[in-house]
Every structure is written in C-alpha cells, then in structure tokens.
Enzyme design. Structure first.
Site, PDB file in Angstrom:
ATOM      1  N   GLU A   1      -6.705  -8.526   4.092  1.00  0.00           N
ATOM      2  CA  GLU A   1      -5.929  -7.800   5.098  1.00  0.00           C
ATOM      3  C   GLU A   1      -6.063  -8.544   6.414  1.00  0.00           C
ATOM      4  OE1 GLU A   1      -5.968  -3.556   5.684  1.00  0.00           O
ATOM      5  OE2 GLU A   1      -6.709  -3.187   3.654  1.00  0.00           O
TER       6      GLU A   1
ATOM      7  N   TYR B   1      -7.651  -7.143  12.078  1.00  0.00           N
ATOM      8  CA  TYR B   1      -6.413  -6.916  12.811  1.00  0.00           C
ATOM      9  C   TYR B   1      -6.705  -7.190  14.277  1.00  0.00           C
ATOM     10  CZ  TYR B   1      -4.801  -4.549   8.588  1.00  0.00           C
ATOM     11  OH  TYR B   1      -4.450  -4.257   7.288  1.00  0.00           O
TER      12      TYR B   1
ATOM     13  N   GLU C   1       0.849  -1.194   0.000  1.00  0.00           N
ATOM     14  CA  GLU C   1       0.000   0.000   0.000  1.00  0.00           C
ATOM     15  C   GLU C   1       0.880   1.238   0.000  1.00  0.00           C
ATOM     16  OE1 GLU C   1      -3.591   1.957   2.753  1.00  0.00           O
ATOM     17  OE2 GLU C   1      -2.607   0.110   3.363  1.00  0.00           O
TER      18      GLU C   1
ATOM     19  N   GLN D   1       1.389  -5.750   6.214  1.00  0.00           N
ATOM     20  CA  GLN D   1       1.757  -5.502   4.831  1.00  0.00           C
ATOM     21  C   GLN D   1       3.083  -6.191   4.518  1.00  0.00           C
ATOM     22  OE1 GLN D   1       1.420  -1.364   3.618  1.00  0.00           O
ATOM     23  NE2 GLN D   1      -0.446  -1.095   4.813  1.00  0.00           N
TER      24      GLN D   1
ATOM     25  N   ASN E   1     -11.895  -0.532  -1.245  1.00  0.00           N
ATOM     26  CA  ASN E   1     -11.240  -1.012  -0.032  1.00  0.00           C
ATOM     27  C   ASN E   1     -11.819  -0.320   1.199  1.00  0.00           C
ATOM     28  OD1 ASN E   1      -8.968  -2.277   1.530  1.00  0.00           O
ATOM     29  ND2 ASN E   1      -8.500  -0.126   1.892  1.00  0.00           N
ATOM     30  N   GLU E   2     -12.344  -1.107   2.121  1.00  0.00           N
ATOM     31  CA  GLU E   2     -12.850  -0.595   3.406  1.00  0.00           C
ATOM     32  C   GLU E   2     -13.738   0.641   3.221  1.00  0.00           C
ATOM     33  OE1 GLU E   2      -9.555  -0.165   6.122  1.00  0.00           O
ATOM     34  OE2 GLU E   2      -9.318  -2.339   6.330  1.00  0.00           O
TER      35      GLU E   2
END
Length: 497
Positions: free
Chosen positions: A295, A237, A28, A341, A170-171
C-alpha cells in the site's frame, strides 16, 4: 538561467533486475473501488463485458499492471461464493459500509485472468479463523476431491486457481481494525497460520503484515516469522501542506525499506535460530525475505476521508510524488509494490456510468510501467537540495531523510541496448540543465526520445471537462544535457551503440 545538475550513468554498474511487480495495484471493498469501479454489471453505456467488468478500466490497468485485493479484517470469504442470489449482504466494519458479496473469490479470479495479472489474496486475521483461511486456500488451490475444492468445481471452476501470493492479515496494528493486535501476539499467530497454510500448498508465497519499516513492529514480526514468510509488507501514505513537502515525503518509504532490509538481516542472523536450515534436497538454505510495499500513495484523509469513499483529486505535484515513489522502488530493489488503490478510491482512475478519467498520477505510473524495465543502474545525482520543514505528520523526517531531498531525483533502466533515465525536477520555480554523464565505451545515438509530464501550475488537475496534464512525446538531438522545467518529470530514452 537554469540551475545546474548532473547524473552519473554507467551501463556496467548494474544494481539488479527491476521487478515488474512494483507496478502492481490494490483493490479493496471500499467506496467505489470494486462496485462501480472495476465491476458494474448494471452499466447501461456499453462499458462492460460479459462478466460485468468495466472494459475501459481493464484497458487502462493493463498499461500500469494492477491486481491485489485487500480482504478486510472482517471479511467472510464464504459469503462471496455460489449463486449471487443466495449470498448474504454483511456490514463492512473497516469502512462502515455494506458488503453485498456479489464480487467474491471467483469473480476476482476471473477479473485477474481477464486483466492478465497475478492474483494476491489477503487473509482475514481479525475476525477470521485459521480454519476458515485453510478452507479458503483449499477452495482456491486444492485439486478436486476434497470438500472446498469440490465446491469450487460446483461453482464452475474445476481447475485450481493456483494463487501464489497470500498476505497474513492487513494493518493488524491499526486501532481502526476489528481484531487489532500487538506485534508479538500477531507474530505468533501469523507464524502458526503460515506453517498450516503451507501444509495445504507449499508453493504459496506468504506476506507478513508490516508497518512503515521505521517501527519496532516490523522487527518483532520479522524475528518471529522469518522462517515461514517470503515477503514482509510495508505501507505508507504521504501528503504535504505545500508542494516541497509533498514531493519530498516519499523519501520516508526509502528510509523504511532500507531499515527493514536490516531488520531482515538481523532476523536471519539471530543466534537463537540455530544452525542454518536446510532445503529438502539437503543443501543449505538460501532463504531470504523480500519487500512487499503493498500500500502506497499520496493521500490526504482530511479532504478525502475513507468513510466517504476517499475520492481524491490529484495534482501535478502529486504526480511528481508518485514518480518519486517509483524511483525509490527501483533504487532499493523492491520486489513488489501495489499502488493503492486501482480505481476511484485514492486512485489514478475515476469512473462515471458513462466514462473514465485519467488523473495526473496515472501518467506518471504509465511512463514508469512502460519504460522502466530491465536492469536498474547505480546512478549518482549531483545537485542542490531542499532545506526546510516537513510538515506535522512526521516532522523528524526533515533530519532523518535530508540526504534524499535533492531537487533532482533520478533512476536509470537498461533494457538490452536502450537506456532510459527517469528524471524528476521537484523544484517549484527553477528549471534545471541536467548533464547526463555516460561512462564506459558505449556511446549514445544522436537522437533520443523524450517523454515529459508537466504543467506550469503544480496544482493543476485533470477534470471531466479538461485534462491539461498529459504525456508529451518528442524526439531531440542528444547533446548530453536534459533540460527540465520546474516541477516536471522526464524520461529520456537513449539508444546505446
């Protein structure tokens, strides 16, 4: 005296193939992931190739498979093509930085080719338009003879890149996003984008924007977009105030995956979908939607905030949590998973102008990527479990995921005649003797290979000065028992005869 546990293993109880794409990575325009990470054209230490790519990073990533980028929801792909001197620098609104655009589409495709991996592109559904997305796909996959394909040829790449995986935003649900949307607004737009993109290239695989799998966002998107997508993304996460919570929290990913599988079934069965769709050859469609967990990682934004680059130092405890995620992806048959990442930003790899550091988590990923290939077996673990609170982030998980809190976590992979058993002992103080109960007519060879990741201190970290957490390989006589130290990961490789 070690505690006791057992793992039931039967080579004929095959769940399915382990997808090699669960060992993918994520890049990213954030912090030092790209600039100073995978791309450093001004490096003076001889660590780059003719393209400016870090060769030490490339070599490390070949061991753990890495690829996809995440074009943020304010990224203008047109700024990142053509001569670098004419590329405009832009404010990067996702992480409040500056995007030089020196590393753009063509550089990323060259990097993927050099690495030997499959590119995965995320479209800007925040400030971007459908027209811009169509142009980008034409630039990447179109044959020479149309405007954007000709632009690619002018820039030195006459042949189409053949990008296969394309994410629809994305998100988009996140309040930090430029262009945040509700589930139904996003889903309606994503469906129209998907239909149009497949007119440009019907062979692409589209990934819808998901959440954690435990939210109605995922159900709304799947019900609306099922007909045009090929995968649904999930993100997670985790972290913990102490080791037990840290090591057990990946169980949330397993719960999210299993709930999402049922959402997919509900979308498939929706009564307003009408009669079964038909493929172009006239046969009933067997369409399915896979899971793209694009992710995932251990991340504590309190100590590694995104706006300052999210450079987190990882512990032995974190390595066990990462291994638990990988066990989950194998156990649930996840199709794609991308560790976020790839370099420097919440990453197993850290770079400096003169070298590269492998963090504790790198070795967990390396062991799985090297050895957990082939067919996944349906294993059963019998042992005691962690009982306690699960921190403040998701306190409900203490009840919702309690069946996944066994101290011993395990999966098994059968690759021809090699049976590899991945075993994590998440107990912080107690060792375990784990009986490997092998069913069926096939027997184990008298000697096995054992790969261990362990440190007596669960808070141990690898630094530039000292790297105490490393893989240890040994050969041992096979007696049907694996002894695991407290807070350790073992891969036992058994040859079946």
């Amino acid at each position: 005296m070690p505690l006791q546990a057992s793992i039931q293993l039967d080579p004929i109880r095959i769940q399915g193939e382990i997808s090699p794409l669960i060992y993918s990575g994520f890049t990213e325009h954030m912090g030092r992931c790209i600039y100073g990470g995978i791309y450093e054209p001004d490096n003076k230490a001889g660590l780059i190739d003719e393209h400016g790519f870090r060769t030490d990073v490339l070599q490390a990533l070949r061991d753990i498979k890495a690829s996809p980028p995440d074009a943020s929801d304010s990224y203008r792909w047109e700024d990142g093509i053509g001569p670098r001197a004419s590329r405009p620098a832009r404010l990067e609104l996702a992480w409040l930085g500056i995007e030089t655009n020196h590393f753009g589409t063509d550089e990323f495709m060259t990097w993927c080719d050099t690495l030997g991996t499959e590119p995965f592109i995320c479209l800007n559904m925040g400030t971007g338009t459908l027209e811009s997305a169509l142009h980008w796909l034409e630039y990447m996959n179109g044959k020479v003879g149309t405007y954007w394909a000709d632009q690619r040829a002018t820039n030195g790449h006459p042949e189409p890149y053949g990008v296969k995986y394309v994410a629809l935003g994305n998100e988009v649900w996140g309040p930090w996003q430029v262009g945040q949307a509700t589930a139904i607004d996003y889903a309606k737009a994503a469906k129209q984008w998907g239909k149009a993109l497949k007119l440009i290239d019907p062979s692409i695989k589209l990934v819808s924007c998901g959440k954690e799998g435990t939210d109605d966002w995922d159900l709304v998107v799947l019900m609306e977009c099922f007909d045009v997508i090929d995968y649904h993304s999930l993100h997670l996460y985790t972290r913990g105030p102490q080791h037990e919570v840290n090591a057990m929290s990946p169980a949330l990913a397993e719960r999210g995956i299993r709930i999402t599988r049922e959402y997919i079934n509900l979308a498939r069965m929706a009564k307003d979908r009408g009669p079964p769709a038909y493929d172009w050859d006239g046969k009933p469609s067997t369409k399915d939607v896979g899971i793209c967990f694009d992710e995932w990682n251990v991340w504590n934004p309190d100590i590694a905030p995104g706006v300052t680059g999210a450079e987190q130092t990882y512990t032995m405890s974190d390595a066990l949590a990462v291994a638990a995620y990988l066990n989950i992806f194998i156990r649930t048959g996840t199709e794609i998973a991308c560790l976020a990442q790839s370099v420097n930003v919440i990453s197993p790899l850290m770079t400096s102008p003169t070298g590269m550091l492998k963090q504790t988590t790198f070795f967990a990923v390396e062991l799985f990527a090297r050895f957990m290939q082939g067919k996944a077996l349906d294993v059963f673990v019998d042992c005691s479990s962690y009982v306690g609170t699960m921190g403040i982030d998701r306190p409900w998980s203490a009840h919702m995921c309690k069946d996944s809190f066994k101290w011993i976590d395990s999966t098994a992979a059968l690759d021809e005649n090699i049976l590899t058993v991945a075993i994590i002992n998440r107990h912080p103080q107690e060792a375990f003797d784990v009986a490997l109960n092998l069913a069926g007519a096939r027997e184990a060879s008298p000697e096995v290979d054992v790969y261990e990741l362990h440190d007596d201190n669960l808070m141990a970290v690898n630094t530039w000065e000292s790297q105490p957490v490393q893989i240890k390989h040994s050969k041992a006589k096979y007696d049907g028992v694996a002894t695991l130290k407290a807070g350790s990961l073992q891969l036992v490789r058994i040859t079946l005869v």
